[in-house]
Write an enzyme that holds these catalytic residues in place. Structure first.
Site, mmCIF file in Angstrom:
data_model
loop_
_atom_site.group_PDB
_atom_site.id
_atom_site.type_symbol
_atom_site.label_atom_id
_atom_site.label_comp_id
_atom_site.label_asym_id
_atom_site.label_seq_id
_atom_site.Cartn_x
_atom_site.Cartn_y
_atom_site.Cartn_z
ATOM 1 N N GLY A 9 -6.887 -6.705 9.876
ATOM 2 C CA GLY A 9 -6.541 -6.761 8.462
ATOM 3 C C GLY A 9 -5.137 -7.296 8.243
ATOM 4 N N GLY A 11 -3.465 -7.349 5.307
ATOM 5 C CA GLY A 11 -2.912 -6.885 4.043
ATOM 6 C C GLY A 11 -1.524 -6.304 4.218
ATOM 7 N N PHE A 12 -1.103 -5.483 3.268
ATOM 8 C CA PHE A 12 0.245 -4.927 3.307
ATOM 9 C C PHE A 12 0.491 -4.081 4.550
ATOM 10 C CE2 PHE A 12 -0.230 -5.717 -1.288
ATOM 11 C CZ PHE A 12 0.938 -6.438 -1.518
ATOM 12 N N VAL A 78 -14.572 -8.459 12.419
ATOM 13 C CA VAL A 78 -14.716 -7.390 13.414
ATOM 14 C C VAL A 78 -16.020 -6.656 13.136
ATOM 15 C CG1 VAL A 78 -13.746 -5.248 14.312
ATOM 16 C CG2 VAL A 78 -12.226 -7.155 13.719
ATOM 17 N N GLU A 169 -5.611 -3.808 -17.173
ATOM 18 C CA GLU A 169 -4.926 -5.094 -17.112
ATOM 19 C C GLU A 169 -5.871 -6.246 -17.434
ATOM 20 O OE1 GLU A 169 -1.502 -3.669 -13.917
ATOM 21 O OE2 GLU A 169 -3.340 -4.601 -13.202
ATOM 22 N N ASP A 298 -5.556 1.300 2.405
ATOM 23 C CA ASP A 298 -6.660 1.907 1.650
ATOM 24 C C ASP A 298 -7.717 2.548 2.550
ATOM 25 O OD1 ASP A 298 -5.342 0.911 -0.513
ATOM 26 O OD2 ASP A 298 -6.791 -0.657 -0.984
ATOM 27 N N ALA A 314 -0.170 -0.557 -3.159
ATOM 28 C CA ALA A 314 0.557 -1.422 -2.234
ATOM 29 C C ALA A 314 1.746 -0.720 -1.574
ATOM 30 C CB ALA A 314 1.013 -2.687 -2.964
#
Length: 431
Positions: A9, A11-12, A78, A169, A298, A314
């Site tokens: 992954g 991501g952050f 994966v 949003e 997450d 995040a």
């Protein structure tokens, strides 16, 4: 021998763990992600609403990590993890590890009704953002050319299922775009007559925020023409709208922001997971009885002292990624790991121009100051100086002109000769 750290992954959590371990002696790092880029998800809704382009919030992983000579990036999937053999199975080969960091994130959850995805796309990827943008803009184009009043009303109706930050949003952006931007360009319709619904099963929207801030956000949404339906459970979604109990709303565009579930990698490992598939971790973010495997972002179920779990934000993923990297370094130095403690950075959500809410501990505020706070925080956390400059310029232009950028409809069909390709496929199958 060098220790091999595999990160699943980009991501952050994955990126920040890699940066802590980057260029460290005796460590080799392999990052595997389905995509070849890192995505700044907090601004993904702005791509969906044509306020930003894809390149404004995404950066190639190899570019971001080019200065770290011990990091290799693979684009791949994966399939499973063999804990006993310390091996992961990908779609291109098996890879062994000394340390494994799982930061695969989550995906949308339709509560056992995955067939709804066709009619109500979620917002987790760039492809989904582009599809949402296409559907929203296509609805206005079709409304412009139809002479059927009932059909036009349906085309100008938008439903967002879920009243969390993403749903709010999206709804605020559609309301603002229809009132202040699109109304200048369409001749046969008045986009200001757009109907927007937020459908939330809970008693109020923005349940993680304080009730007074949620109420202020509701009032701001209503000023943009958004109708908020709380205590409303969606029972069906189809191509013509949604069913809510005995109520039916006809709509050409339905967007999903109601729930998430973890990716299925935890099911391949015979480890404890929670009800949405997140992997339960110890206080050092490792899996119980498997200290060589860490989980962040997450995908991690990290329980706090009050029994609650850390939210999928995040800042959480960012701090966890750094903590995991530092604990691996402590292991290699023969030192005791540190327990993860989250430093709460608060939460915020934007509703539209000059409208946002911010909550940081006991500090709560809204309005234009909250909006500028939201703007500065998101600019700061963008991945590069180039992205910060371009996004700031785009926002500045939109702020003073109410003009949105990429209002492009890109059809999913890319071929010039689909019939020929289809017939060829049929002939191949017959052979």
């Amino acid at each position: 021998m060098k220790k091999h750290v595999v990160i699943v992954g980009g991501g952050f959590a994955g990126i920040n763990a890699a940066k802590v371990l980057g260029n460290k002696p005796d460590i080799e790092i392999t990052i595997i992600d389905r995509k070849n880029y890192h995505l700044f998800q907090p601004l993904l809704y702005q791509v969906a609403m044509a306020a930003l382009g894809e390149g404004d919030i995404a950066a190639p992983l190899r570019n971001m990590l080019a200065n770290y000579s011990n990091i290799t990036v693979f684009k791949g999937i994966v399939r499973s993890v063999d804990i006993g053999k310390k091996t992961i199975v990908t779609d291109f080969r098996e890879i062994t590890y000394d340390y494994l960091i799982l930061a695969c994130g989550v995906q949308h959850h339709y509560f056992g009704n995955n067939q709804w995805e066709e009619f109500a796309p979620g917002l987790k990827t760039l492809a989904q953002a582009k599809e949402i943008r296409r559907r929203v803009m296509e609805a206005y184009e079709r409304a412009e050319r139809t002479t059927d009043f009932v059909e036009r009303k349906k085309l100008l109706t938008f439903i967002i299922v879920g009243g969390g930050p993403t749903g709010v949003e999206l709804a605020g952006s559609i309301g603002e775009m229809s009132r202040y931007t699109l109304s200048k360009f369409y001749r046969n319709i008045d986009p200001k007559l757009t109907r927007i619904f937020i459908v939330e099963a809970a008693p109020r929207i923005l349940g993680s925020f304080s009730p007074d801030l949620a109420s202020k956000a509701t009032r701001s949404l209503e000023k943009l023409g958004v109708q908020v339906w709380t205590n409303s459970m969606v029972s069906n979604v189809d191509e013509n709208g949604v069913q809510i109990g005995n109520e039916r709303i006809e709509a050409a565009t339905v967007l999903w922001a109601a729930g998430v579930t973890a990716t299925g990698i935890g099911k391949t490992m015979d480890v404890d997971t929670d009800r949405i598939g997140r992997i339960i971790v110890d206080e050092d973010l490792s899996i119980p009885q498997h200290p060589e495997i860490f989980v962040g972002g997450d995908l991690a179920h990290f329980q706090l002292e009050d029994g609650k779990t850390l939210p999928g934000l995040a800042p959480v993923a960012l701090q966890q990624g750094r903590a995991i990297g530092k604990n691996i370094l402590l292991d290699l130095k023969g030192k005791t790991r540190k327990l993860f403690r989250y430093h709460d950075k608060g939460q915020m959500a934007t509703i539209g121009k000059n409208k946002a809410i911010v909550e940081f501990g006991s500090l709560k505020f809204d309005g234009i100051f909250a909006w500028f706070t939201w703007l500065l925080v998101h600019i700061y956390f963008l991945t590069s100086f180039r992205h910060r400059v371009f996004v700031l310029m785009q926002w500045g232009w939109s702020y003073f002109t109410f003009s949105y950028g990429a209002r492009l409809i890109v059809n999913r069909e890319w071929r010039f000769y689909p019939e020929a390709c289809s017939s060829s496929s049929v002939n191949d199958e017959e052979e």
